[in-house]
Scaffold this motif. Sequence first.
Motif, PDB file in Angstrom:
ATOM      1  N   LEU A   1       0.843  -1.194   0.000  1.00 45.74           N
ATOM      2  CA  LEU A   1       0.000   0.000   0.000  1.00 45.74           C
ATOM      3  C   LEU A   1       0.875   1.238   0.000  1.00 45.74           C
ATOM      4  CD1 LEU A   1      -2.775   1.400   0.355  1.00 45.74           C
ATOM      5  CD2 LEU A   1      -2.467   1.103   2.829  1.00 45.74           C
ATOM      6  N   VAL A   2       0.593   2.167  -0.887  1.00 51.08           N
ATOM      7  CA  VAL A   2       1.361   3.394  -0.980  1.00 51.08           C
ATOM      8  C   VAL A   2       0.414   4.546  -1.308  1.00 51.08           C
ATOM      9  CG1 VAL A   2       1.878   3.053  -3.433  1.00 51.08           C
ATOM     10  CG2 VAL A   2       3.417   4.445  -2.028  1.00 51.08           C
ATOM     11  N   GLN A   3       0.773   5.734  -0.869  1.00 54.54           N
ATOM     12  CA  GLN A   3      -0.039   6.908  -1.185  1.00 54.54           C
ATOM     13  C   GLN A   3       0.252   7.397  -2.603  1.00 54.54           C
ATOM     14  OE1 GLN A   3       0.743   9.755   1.999  1.00 54.54           O
ATOM     15  NE2 GLN A   3      -1.194   9.211   2.969  1.00 54.54           N
ATOM     16  N   ALA A   4      -0.708   8.067  -3.169  1.00 59.79           N
ATOM     17  CA  ALA A   4      -0.514   8.646  -4.497  1.00 59.79           C
ATOM     18  C   ALA A   4       0.711   9.558  -4.482  1.00 59.79           C
ATOM     19  CB  ALA A   4      -1.753   9.434  -4.915  1.00 59.79           C
ATOM     20  N   GLY A   5       1.501   9.450  -5.542  1.00 62.70           N
ATOM     21  CA  GLY A   5       2.745  10.209  -5.628  1.00 62.70           C
ATOM     22  C   GLY A   5       3.946   9.459  -5.105  1.00 62.70           C
ATOM     23  N   GLY A   6       3.721   8.357  -4.418  1.00 61.91           N
ATOM     24  CA  GLY A   6       4.794   7.570  -3.850  1.00 61.91           C
ATOM     25  C   GLY A   6       5.418   6.605  -4.837  1.00 61.91           C
ATOM     26  N   SER A   7       6.326   5.790  -4.313  1.00 59.69           N
ATOM     27  CA  SER A   7       7.073   4.848  -5.152  1.00 59.69           C
ATOM     28  C   SER A   7       7.069   3.462  -4.539  1.00 59.69           C
ATOM     29  CB  SER A   7       8.534   5.320  -5.298  1.00 59.69           C
ATOM     30  OG  SER A   7       8.604   6.574  -5.925  1.00 59.69           O
TER      31      SER A   7
ATOM     32  N   ARG B   1       7.144   7.130 -15.897  1.00 62.61           N
ATOM     33  CA  ARG B   1       6.979   6.956 -14.447  1.00 62.61           C
ATOM     34  C   ARG B   1       7.559   5.633 -13.956  1.00 62.61           C
ATOM     35  NH1 ARG B   1       2.027   6.362 -12.403  1.00 62.61           N
ATOM     36  NH2 ARG B   1       1.138   5.455 -14.304  1.00 62.61           N
ATOM     37  N   PHE B   2       7.501   4.612 -14.769  1.00 66.53           N
ATOM     38  CA  PHE B   2       8.004   3.288 -14.403  1.00 66.53           C
ATOM     39  C   PHE B   2       9.296   3.003 -15.147  1.00 66.53           C
ATOM     40  CE2 PHE B   2       3.674   1.097 -13.278  1.00 66.53           C
ATOM     41  CZ  PHE B   2       3.377   2.160 -12.423  1.00 66.53           C
ATOM     42  N   SER B   3      10.148   2.194 -14.511  1.00 69.08           N
ATOM     43  CA  SER B   3      11.404   1.803 -15.140  1.00 69.08           C
ATOM     44  C   SER B   3      11.660   0.329 -14.882  1.00 69.08           C
ATOM     45  CB  SER B   3      12.548   2.645 -14.572  1.00 69.08           C
ATOM     46  OG  SER B   3      13.783   2.232 -15.113  1.00 69.08           O
TER      47      SER B   3
ATOM     48  N   GLN C   1      10.598  -0.426 -11.138  1.00 69.88           N
ATOM     49  CA  GLN C   1      10.589   0.750 -10.277  1.00 69.88           C
ATOM     50  C   GLN C   1       9.416   1.612 -10.685  1.00 69.88           C
ATOM     51  OE1 GLN C   1      12.608   1.608  -7.621  1.00 69.88           O
ATOM     52  NE2 GLN C   1      11.165   3.300  -7.358  1.00 69.88           N
ATOM     53  N   MET C   2       8.519   1.837  -9.748  1.00 71.71           N
ATOM     54  CA  MET C   2       7.294   2.586 -10.034  1.00 71.71           C
ATOM     55  C   MET C   2       7.312   3.884  -9.236  1.00 71.71           C
ATOM     56  SD  MET C   2       4.520  -0.536 -10.052  1.00 71.71           S
ATOM     57  CE  MET C   2       4.588  -0.757  -8.268  1.00 71.71           C
ATOM     58  N   ASN C   3       7.352   4.991  -9.933  1.00 70.78           N
ATOM     59  CA  ASN C   3       7.366   6.312  -9.310  1.00 70.78           C
ATOM     60  C   ASN C   3       6.101   7.069  -9.672  1.00 70.78           C
ATOM     61  OD1 ASN C   3      10.008   5.778  -8.357  1.00 70.78           O
ATOM     62  ND2 ASN C   3      10.905   6.559 -10.256  1.00 70.78           N
ATOM     63  N   SER C   4       5.845   8.120  -8.905  1.00 65.25           N
ATOM     64  CA  SER C   4       4.672   8.970  -9.166  1.00 65.25           C
ATOM     65  C   SER C   4       3.411   8.124  -9.330  1.00 65.25           C
ATOM     66  CB  SER C   4       4.906   9.811 -10.427  1.00 65.25           C
ATOM     67  OG  SER C   4       6.061  10.606 -10.287  1.00 65.25           O
ATOM     68  N   LEU C   5       3.217   7.225  -8.403  1.00 70.57           N
ATOM     69  CA  LEU C   5       2.087   6.303  -8.506  1.00 70.57           C
ATOM     70  C   LEU C   5       0.758   7.032  -8.385  1.00 70.57           C
ATOM     71  CD1 LEU C   5       3.601   3.347  -6.516  1.00 70.57           C
ATOM     72  CD2 LEU C   5       2.666   3.199  -8.827  1.00 70.57           C
TER      73      LEU C   5
ATOM     74  N   VAL D   1      -0.599  -4.256  -5.664  1.00 68.03           N
ATOM     75  CA  VAL D   1      -0.200  -2.872  -5.438  1.00 68.03           C
ATOM     76  C   VAL D   1      -1.463  -2.045  -5.265  1.00 68.03           C
ATOM     77  CG1 VAL D   1       0.861  -0.828  -6.453  1.00 68.03           C
ATOM     78  CG2 VAL D   1       1.950  -3.068  -6.722  1.00 68.03           C
ATOM     79  N   THR D   2      -1.539  -1.342  -4.142  1.00 67.95           N
ATOM     80  CA  THR D   2      -2.695  -0.488  -3.870  1.00 67.95           C
ATOM     81  C   THR D   2      -2.203   0.935  -3.663  1.00 67.95           C
ATOM     82  OG1 THR D   2      -3.849  -2.324  -2.792  1.00 67.95           O
ATOM     83  CG2 THR D   2      -4.700  -0.097  -2.414  1.00 67.95           C
ATOM     84  N   VAL D   3      -2.740   1.851  -4.443  1.00 68.00           N
ATOM     85  CA  VAL D   3      -2.349   3.253  -4.353  1.00 68.00           C
ATOM     86  C   VAL D   3      -3.556   4.028  -3.834  1.00 68.00           C
ATOM     87  CG1 VAL D   3      -1.420   5.243  -5.571  1.00 68.00           C
ATOM     88  CG2 VAL D   3      -0.806   2.925  -6.314  1.00 68.00           C
TER      89      VAL D   3
END
Length: 125
Positions: free
Chosen positions: A11-17, A69-71, A84-88, A121-123
């Motif tokens: 679980l991650v907040q929006a904007g997280g990685s 955003r992803f690599s 690698q997932m950024n700016s989720l 993955v939960t954003v």
Amino acid sequence: QVQLVESGGGLVQAGGSLRLSCAASGRTSSPYALGWYRQAPGKEREFVSAVSWGQFSTDTYYSDSVKGRFSISRGNAKNTVYLQMNSLKPEDTAVYYCGASGRWPLPRWDDLDYRGKGTLVTVSE
């Protein structure tokens, strides 16, 4: 046979990685491409990203929804792939699956040679 095991979801907040990992075991001596697919609730599974098996594994491609955003990358042992997932964003919420194939570009999910069981993955907003 090749077994694929994903890890790193959560679980991650929006904007997280987050960084997802997929480890391949078994008959990994054969060259194959690795990639990621995802399936959001109520939606069909879709392609996310892939990396080839070349000596330098520099061939990669991404879906338009994650480009920039992803690599994706492969580990030094070549039997591990990372995402690698950024700016989720909340719309990235899905079960992420790893897949492998001897073909390039990677085929659709149903035509892959090997498939993992996925990691969630939960954003949140």
